[in-house]
Enzyme design. Structure first.
Site, PDB file in Angstrom:
ATOM      1  N   SER A 137       0.838  -1.196   0.000  1.00  0.00           N
ATOM      2  CA  SER A 137       0.000   0.000   0.000  1.00  0.00           C
ATOM      3  C   SER A 137       0.882   1.259   0.000  1.00  0.00           C
ATOM      4  O   SER A 137       1.734   1.420  -0.864  1.00  0.00           O
ATOM      5  CB  SER A 137      -0.958  -0.033   1.194  1.00  0.00           C
ATOM      6  OG  SER A 137      -1.810   1.083   1.228  1.00  0.00           O
ATOM      7  N   ASP A 176      -8.524  -4.878  -6.050  1.00  0.00           N
ATOM      8  CA  ASP A 176      -8.145  -3.591  -5.463  1.00  0.00           C
ATOM      9  C   ASP A 176      -8.616  -2.485  -6.398  1.00  0.00           C
ATOM     10  O   ASP A 176      -8.279  -2.482  -7.583  1.00  0.00           O
ATOM     11  CB  ASP A 176      -6.628  -3.541  -5.282  1.00  0.00           C
ATOM     12  CG  ASP A 176      -6.136  -2.260  -4.637  1.00  0.00           C
ATOM     13  OD1 ASP A 176      -6.970  -1.378  -4.340  1.00  0.00           O
ATOM     14  OD2 ASP A 176      -4.918  -2.137  -4.432  1.00  0.00           O
TER      15      ASP A 176
END
Length: 358
Positions: A191, A289
């Site tokens: 991330s 995602d």
């Protein structure tokens, strides 16, 4: 709206292993409480909710860890080593003067935790466990960086901390290995940590500091444009577009938009990497995602500049799939990580990415 949310919830629970769904759903709930509409953040409550664990002075499952605080920068790092590589005096204290090995090469992985620049820390239980698994499965030493977080510390604080950590690691004799006594460094993160790894690598390239490779796990990139994946996956698998926008507003300089190079590295204001000795990259993209289009654009940006990049695209994976070893994606990731960090030969830049299919 309520009906749509229920459909999204049911679909998410069907695809994601139950333990993982519970884990990430709890994070999502806490994160929503901690973020304030005015852009501020409840840090005291965040620290209370974040389960932290101490370093262990005795090996646990074959892994030893200890914390180091730099007296100059006050930056904390947690170092994880295989117990088999420890050097101890006869009194049982650590001896940090000898290299890891004088014959074998031991990769050193500098890891930047995720949390959208705002959450978690190097001693968060979930990242402590993940770093231990990296050591055990991949045979590496991990240096986990407790970088400063937003919104209290905006761009470029996290990058500066990453840069300081890299230079500290490179200067440690006891992290050297191999017959030529080098520190074989890789940068990694998930991330926001993947974003930090990229930006530290850019600075290392500009300043002539050698990094062998980058490992980016669903890195946090973005831009002003709304991509197809953002529109299609908004709110379906733990994350909404509004969530991502909040974190970018909290991290980027005041008044900046998402085409800032920190967010959109190959965007209109990004730095060209053409012709530079940028390290090879392994980019892991989770197919569920919502910012995957930006991650794939990043891979394409590396490819267009002639850089070596491996893409591991996991079609049915969500964010955080690697926190628990209860899915095939976890084991596929670890296999690719292991191969990547142990193929340290200098390779020529390639014109196209290698697509790894699980």
């Amino acid at each position: 709206m309520a009906g749509g949310n229920e459909v999204n919830l049911n679909e998410c629970k069907r695809i994601v292993p139950l333990n993982t769904w519970v884990l990430i759903s709890n994070f999502k709930l806490a994160y929503k409480v901690l973020r304030r509409p005015d852009g501020s953040f409840n840090r005291d409550l965040a620290e209370f909710l974040d389960r932290k664990v101490p370093a262990n002075s005795f090996p646990l499952d074959g892994v030893f860890s200890f914390d180091h605080v730099d007296s100059t920068t006050n930056l904390l790092t947690r170092i994880y080593q295989p117990a088999s590589l420890l050097h101890q005096t006869r009194h049982g204290t650590l001896e940090l003067t000898k290299p890891l090995s004088t014959t074998e090469i031991v990769p050193v992985l500098i890891f930047f935790h995720g949390g959208s620049f705002t959450h978690s820390s190097a001693n968060s239980a979930i990242y402590d466990t993940f770093c231990r698994r990296l050591v055990t499965i991949c045979g590496v030493v991990v240096v986990s960086v407790d970088y400063r977080r937003s919104p209290e510390h905006r761009y470029p604080c996290a990058y500066d901390d990453g840069w300081n950590a890299l230079n500290w690691v490179k200067s440690r004799v006891w992290l050297q290995s191999g017959k030529d006594s080098n520190v074989y460094v890789y940068l990694a993160g998930d991330s926001s940590g993947g974003n930090i790894a990229h930006n530290v690598a850019v600075r290392a390239t500009n300043e002539g500091v050698k990094v062998l490779g980058n490992i980016l796990l669903h890195p946090m990139f973005g831009g002003q444009e709304r991509t197809q994946s953002e529109k299609t996956l908004d709110g379906k698998y733990f994350v909404t577009i509004q969530d991502r926008d909040w974190y970018w507003r909290a991290y980027l300089p005041e008044g900046e938009d998402r085409d800032h190079p920190a967010c959109n590295p190959f965007g209109p204001r990004g730095q060209s990497l053409k012709g530079v000795n940028f390290p090879k990259s392994l980019v892991v993209v989770a197919g569920l995602d919502l910012v995957q289009d930006w991650q794939l654009a990043y891979v394409d940006g590396l490819k267009k500049t002639g850089l070596e990049v491996n893409l591991l695209y996991l079609k049915q994976a969500t964010i955080g799939f690697y926190f628990l070893p209860n899915n095939d994606h976890f084991h596929c990731l670890m296999e690719e990580l292991n191969k990547f960090v142990h193929s340290i030969e200098d390779s020529q830049s390639k014109s196209s990415p290698v697509l790894l299919t699980p």
